[in-house]
Enzyme design. Structure first.
Site, PDB file in Angstrom:
ATOM      1  N   TYR A   1       4.183   5.388  11.474  1.00 36.64           N
ATOM      2  CA  TYR A   1       4.577   4.011  11.773  1.00 36.64           C
ATOM      3  C   TYR A   1       5.443   3.328  10.709  1.00 36.64           C
ATOM      4  O   TYR A   1       5.856   2.204  10.912  1.00 36.64           O
ATOM      5  CB  TYR A   1       3.342   3.146  12.067  1.00 36.64           C
ATOM      6  CG  TYR A   1       2.256   3.172  10.995  1.00 36.64           C
ATOM      7  CD1 TYR A   1       2.361   2.402   9.850  1.00 36.64           C
ATOM      8  CD2 TYR A   1       1.131   3.989  11.135  1.00 36.64           C
ATOM      9  CE1 TYR A   1       1.375   2.428   8.877  1.00 36.64           C
ATOM     10  CE2 TYR A   1       0.145   4.027  10.162  1.00 36.64           C
ATOM     11  CZ  TYR A   1       0.261   3.248   9.040  1.00 36.64           C
ATOM     12  OH  TYR A   1      -0.700   3.284   8.073  1.00 36.64           O
TER      13      TYR A   1
ATOM     14  N   HIS B   1      -3.597   4.282   4.798  1.00 34.39           N
ATOM     15  CA  HIS B   1      -4.644   3.255   4.905  1.00 34.39           C
ATOM     16  C   HIS B   1      -5.965   3.808   4.361  1.00 34.39           C
ATOM     17  O   HIS B   1      -6.616   3.189   3.525  1.00 34.39           O
ATOM     18  CB  HIS B   1      -4.789   2.835   6.366  1.00 34.39           C
ATOM     19  CG  HIS B   1      -5.990   2.000   6.629  1.00 34.39           C
ATOM     20  ND1 HIS B   1      -6.090   0.698   6.216  1.00 34.39           N
ATOM     21  CD2 HIS B   1      -7.165   2.293   7.241  1.00 34.39           C
ATOM     22  CE1 HIS B   1      -7.281   0.221   6.568  1.00 34.39           C
ATOM     23  NE2 HIS B   1      -7.933   1.162   7.191  1.00 34.39           N
TER      24      HIS B   1
ATOM     25  N   ARG C   1       0.869  -1.183   0.000  1.00 32.15           N
ATOM     26  CA  ARG C   1       0.000   0.000   0.000  1.00 32.15           C
ATOM     27  C   ARG C   1       0.901   1.227   0.000  1.00 32.15           C
ATOM     28  O   ARG C   1       1.546   1.512   1.010  1.00 32.15           O
ATOM     29  CB  ARG C   1      -0.900  -0.046   1.233  1.00 32.15           C
ATOM     30  CG  ARG C   1      -1.384   1.317   1.700  1.00 32.15           C
ATOM     31  CD  ARG C   1      -2.512   1.244   2.676  1.00 32.15           C
ATOM     32  NE  ARG C   1      -2.201   0.669   3.992  1.00 32.15           N
ATOM     33  CZ  ARG C   1      -1.536   1.302   4.966  1.00 32.15           C
ATOM     34  NH1 ARG C   1      -1.047   2.506   4.772  1.00 32.15           N
ATOM     35  NH2 ARG C   1      -1.351   0.713   6.132  1.00 32.15           N
TER      36      ARG C   1
HETATM   37  C1  LIG Z   1     -13.884  -6.508  12.677  1.00 34.43           C
HETATM   38  C2  LIG Z   1     -13.097  -5.233  12.512  1.00 34.43           C
HETATM   39  N1  LIG Z   1     -12.076  -4.964  13.333  1.00 34.43           N
HETATM   40  C3  LIG Z   1     -11.371  -3.831  13.172  1.00 34.43           C
HETATM   41  C4  LIG Z   1     -11.695  -2.939  12.188  1.00 34.43           C
HETATM   42  C5  LIG Z   1     -10.884  -1.668  12.010  1.00 34.43           C
HETATM   43  N2  LIG Z   1     -10.064  -1.788  10.803  1.00 34.43           N
HETATM   44  C6  LIG Z   1     -10.423  -1.196   9.647  1.00 34.43           C
HETATM   45  S1  LIG Z   1      -9.343  -1.510   8.425  1.00 34.43           S
HETATM   46  C7  LIG Z   1      -8.349  -2.448   9.432  1.00 34.43           C
HETATM   47  C8  LIG Z   1      -7.081  -3.087   8.917  1.00 34.43           C
HETATM   48  C9  LIG Z   1      -7.326  -4.011   7.767  1.00 34.43           C
HETATM   49  O1  LIG Z   1      -6.116  -4.400   7.207  1.00 34.43           O
HETATM   50  P1  LIG Z   1      -6.017  -5.393   6.004  1.00 34.43           P
HETATM   51  O2  LIG Z   1      -6.967  -6.531   6.174  1.00 34.43           O
HETATM   52  O3  LIG Z   1      -4.600  -5.730   5.796  1.00 34.43           O
HETATM   53  O4  LIG Z   1      -6.596  -4.579   4.757  1.00 34.43           O
HETATM   54  P2  LIG Z   1      -6.043  -3.256   4.054  1.00 34.43           P
HETATM   55  O5  LIG Z   1      -6.802  -2.120   4.672  1.00 34.43           O
HETATM   56  O6  LIG Z   1      -4.584  -3.191   4.284  1.00 34.43           O
HETATM   57  O7  LIG Z   1      -6.389  -3.399   2.619  1.00 34.43           O
HETATM   58  C10 LIG Z   1      -8.881  -2.484  10.713  1.00 34.43           C
HETATM   59  C11 LIG Z   1      -8.262  -3.210  11.844  1.00 34.43           C
HETATM   60  C12 LIG Z   1     -12.786  -3.261  11.330  1.00 34.43           C
HETATM   61  N3  LIG Z   1     -13.156  -2.466  10.320  1.00 34.43           N
HETATM   62  N4  LIG Z   1     -13.463  -4.424  11.498  1.00 34.43           N
END
Ligand SMILES: Cc1ncc(C[n+]2csc(CCOP(=O)(O)OP(=O)(O)O)c2C)c(N)n1
Length: 393
Positions: free
Chosen positions: A299, A290, A286
């Site tokens: 970070y 985010h 990425r």
């Molecule tokens: C069940 C849940 N826990 C926490 C969150 C908060 N949250 C939103 S995005 C994220 C990280 C996701 O990372 P990843 O799966 O690697 O996807 P990326 O955003 O990097 O594409 C988190 C923890 C959420 N949306 N849903």
């Protein structure tokens, strides 16, 4: 003391692995400059698929990469100008998404997370529909059944269960393994590396494996789950986990659109023909934040981002097309012009989106009226009407 075999030494902690190198198992067809690579044990099973692609296919993939990147840039800019509430950028992940999206057939069904704008593009979702969701003028943005593209899922990992259930439903509908290419179908479930840590993800893999479901699990490992690096989420890379659930796992260079396309096509063909699930880990990065609410400088280092910028999927595909003589400057200029036109189109459409009525958010919760929601709606409308009366005084 029972004789328990402990194999700690075979597991390389993620913290010690180089996150810029996908390792020897990674399927790759072009290097960072776009030079076509020789056959390797990892890419040989997919080489025929890549070799069957025409120059026109290559140009069309390049066009998708550029237009999707432009759409993403516009989404980011619109959020910064207050036109959208939020935007999750896919910058750097274009090849993973375009490669996967293009490998799907119309009868296949995709379950995305919230960053899959490139897959949406390949499915034929209008970019304006994506923007409507992030502008907050629509609860979903599109009808999942029209183009077999489910609504975005913000709850991490949730879509994995929906996808697995849907794939098992396809088995029961008899559209798997019939030998009819036009009819046989499969499901793709998209998640990030962070998603692999969720219970939903692991539960869905249990069911997919046991049921031999026609499912392709596509993990975009962009190295970060917001601020959490891979090494805080798992000890073995996601693709190696599939074995534990009883089906193959493949790591592919997520910045190499040809490799992603070939690996995904092979996995989908297997799934449609009744050979069960595959987990694909697209090893990518990425490049942006985010979402527009995040500040990655808190970070991660600029040096890390710079290394990945060099692995740019568009630069790589352009290098490939030029080296092969499949495209010239006039072609690249025409794609850039098209991107400019797309940007103007989506910007204008976004700014002119009508405000939804206030009751609409209540009307789209249940298919049929629900007494509790109806009561809440009446209370809300009365509350809003109170402001109008005060203003009139
Ligand atoms: C069940 C849940 N826990 C926490 C969150 C908060 N949250 C939103 S995005 C994220 C990280 C996701 O990372 P990843 O799966 O690697 O996807 P990326 O955003 O990097 O594409 C988190 C923890 C959420 N949306 N849903």
């Amino acid at each position: 003391m029972p004789d328990v075999a402990v194999h700690h030494e075979t597991v390389v902690p993620q913290a010690q692995q180089d996150i810029t190198d996908g390792g020897p198992d990674m399927v790759q067809f072009v290097d960072g400059e776009g030079t076509r690579l020789e056959r390797t044990p990892a890419n040989t099973p997919y080489a025929d698929i890549v070799e069957a692609l025409t120059p026109e296919d290559g140009r069309s993939m390049y066009r998708d990469l550029v237009l999707v990147r432009r759409l993403d840039a516009e989404g980011h800019a619109l959020q910064r100008q207050g036109e959208l509430g939020l935007w999750p950028s896919l910058l750097g992940q274009e090849a993973a998404q375009v490669g996967a999206g293009r490998a799907m057939r119309s009868q296949d069904f995709a379950f995305p997370g919230y960053r899959e704008h490139g897959v949406a593009w390949c499915r034929g979702i209008e970019p304006e529909q994506l923007l409507a969701l992030f502008r907050g003028v629509d609860n979903g943005g599109w009808s999942p059944s029209e183009l077999n593209y489910h609504l975005y899922t913000i709850v991490i990992g949730n879509q994995m269960l929906h996808a697995t259930g849907y794939a098992m439903g396809m088995q029961r509908d008899g559209v798997v393994g019939t030998g009819d290419e036009e009819r046989d179908a499969a499901v793709m479930a998209f998640t990030g590396d962070g998603g692999t840590a969720q219970g939903d993800f692991n539960e869905s893999l249990v069911f997919a494996g046991v049921a031999n479901a026609p499912l392709v699990i596509f993990v975009q490992n962009n190295q970060w789950a917001i601020s959490e690096p891979n090494y805080k989420q798992f000890r073995v890379p996601p693709y190696q986990r599939a074995q534990g659930f009883g089906f193959p796992g493949i790591r592919v260079d997520g910045n190499d659109v040809l490799a992603v396309y070939a690996v995904t096509k092979a996995a989908l063909d297997n799934a449609r023909s009744g050979q069960g699930p595959t987990l694909i880990e697209a090893f990518t990065y990425r490049l942006g934040a985010h979402t527009t609410s995040d500040d990655p400088t808190k970070y991660r280092s600029a040096a890390e981002v710079d290394i990945w910028r060099e692995k740019d999927p568009i630069k790589r595909m352009r290098g490939f097309l030029s080296q092969k003589g499949y495209a010239d400057d006039a072609f690249y200029a025409s794609v850039d012009r098209e991107a400019d036109e797309l940007a103007v189109r989506v910007r204008t459409a976004c700014q002119n989106m009508p405000e939804p009525s206030q009751e609409r958010m209540f009307d789209e919760i249940y298919v049929d009226p629900h007494p509790v929601v109806e009561r809440e709606k009446a209370q809300f409308l009365e509350y809003q009407a109170g402001f109008e009366t005060e203003g009139a005084r």
